[in-house]
Design a protein around this motif. Structure first.
Motif, PDB file in Angstrom:
ATOM      1  N   PRO A  54     -20.952 -59.112 -73.542  1.00 50.83           N
ATOM      2  CA  PRO A  54     -19.922 -59.721 -74.368  1.00 50.83           C
ATOM      3  C   PRO A  54     -20.274 -59.594 -75.848  1.00 50.83           C
ATOM      4  CG  PRO A  54     -21.357 -61.419 -73.492  1.00 50.83           C
ATOM      5  CD  PRO A  54     -21.801 -60.112 -72.870  1.00 50.83           C
ATOM      6  N   HIS A  55     -19.260 -59.470 -76.684  1.00 52.99           N
ATOM      7  CA  HIS A  55     -19.472 -59.368 -78.135  1.00 52.99           C
ATOM      8  C   HIS A  55     -18.426 -60.195 -78.850  1.00 52.99           C
ATOM      9  CE1 HIS A  55     -22.371 -56.155 -77.622  1.00 52.99           C
ATOM     10  NE2 HIS A  55     -21.485 -55.364 -77.045  1.00 52.99           N
ATOM     11  N   CYS A  88     -21.839 -59.728 -84.679  1.00 52.85           N
ATOM     12  CA  CYS A  88     -21.658 -60.279 -83.343  1.00 52.85           C
ATOM     13  C   CYS A  88     -22.555 -61.508 -83.242  1.00 52.85           C
ATOM     14  CB  CYS A  88     -22.049 -59.235 -82.299  1.00 52.85           C
ATOM     15  SG  CYS A  88     -22.112 -59.916 -80.629  1.00 52.85           S
ATOM     16  N   PHE A  90     -23.616 -62.993 -80.667  1.00 52.37           N
ATOM     17  CA  PHE A  90     -24.595 -62.868 -79.587  1.00 52.37           C
ATOM     18  C   PHE A  90     -25.717 -61.891 -79.952  1.00 52.37           C
ATOM     19  CE2 PHE A  90     -20.471 -63.586 -77.214  1.00 52.37           C
ATOM     20  CZ  PHE A  90     -20.694 -64.936 -77.019  1.00 52.37           C
ATOM     21  N   HIS A  91     -25.395 -60.923 -80.796  1.00 51.80           N
ATOM     22  CA  HIS A  91     -26.351 -59.875 -81.169  1.00 51.80           C
ATOM     23  C   HIS A  91     -26.261 -59.696 -82.688  1.00 51.80           C
ATOM     24  CE1 HIS A  91     -24.553 -58.876 -77.129  1.00 51.80           C
ATOM     25  NE2 HIS A  91     -25.824 -58.972 -76.804  1.00 51.80           N
ATOM     26  N   MET A  94     -25.952 -56.509 -84.767  1.00 55.31           N
ATOM     27  CA  MET A  94     -24.720 -55.723 -84.781  1.00 55.31           C
ATOM     28  C   MET A  94     -23.888 -56.169 -85.973  1.00 55.31           C
ATOM     29  SD  MET A  94     -23.616 -55.889 -80.759  1.00 55.31           S
ATOM     30  CE  MET A  94     -21.999 -55.149 -81.077  1.00 55.31           C
TER      31      MET A  94
HETATM   32 CU   LIG Z   1     -22.706 -58.426 -79.231  1.00 56.74          CU
END
Ligand SMILES: [Cu+2]
Length: 101
Positions: A54-55, A88, A90-91, A94
């Protein structure tokens, strides 16, 4: 009648296009593509996640946020005037940017 209908549709599409354009960003391989984009203020950007993970595309200035996008999902956001970096959630490695001038 048929010709009148087509003319009406063309008129509606034409006026919408003059107001705002939609741009696309694909999220694939843990990257935004294109990572940087120039648009006009008020244009929209549609983000589509092609990854299994997921992003999100979340503006650092909070001007837009797609929310969580699972694989195959997309979200369309409106871009305000200015330069907006985003990431993002979650990340955080990114990153991307959209500039509207
Ligand atoms: Cu992500």
């Amino acid at each position: 009648m048929r010709q009148l209908g087509i003319a009406a549709i063309v008129a509606v599409l034409g006026s919408t296009a003059a107001l705002a354009a939609d741009h696309s960003v694909e999220i694939k391989g843990m990257k935004f593509s294109p990572a940087s984009l120039s648009v006009a203020p008020g244009d929209t950007v549609t983000f589509t996640n092609m990854d299994g993970a997921p992003h999100t595309a979340t503006a650092d200035d909070s001007s837009f946020d797609t929310g969580r996008l699972n694989k195959g999902q997309s979200a369309t956001v409106t871009v305000e005037a200015g330069e907006h970096t985003y990431k993002c959630v979650f990340h955080p490695s990114m990153k991307g940017s959209v500039s509207a001038e």
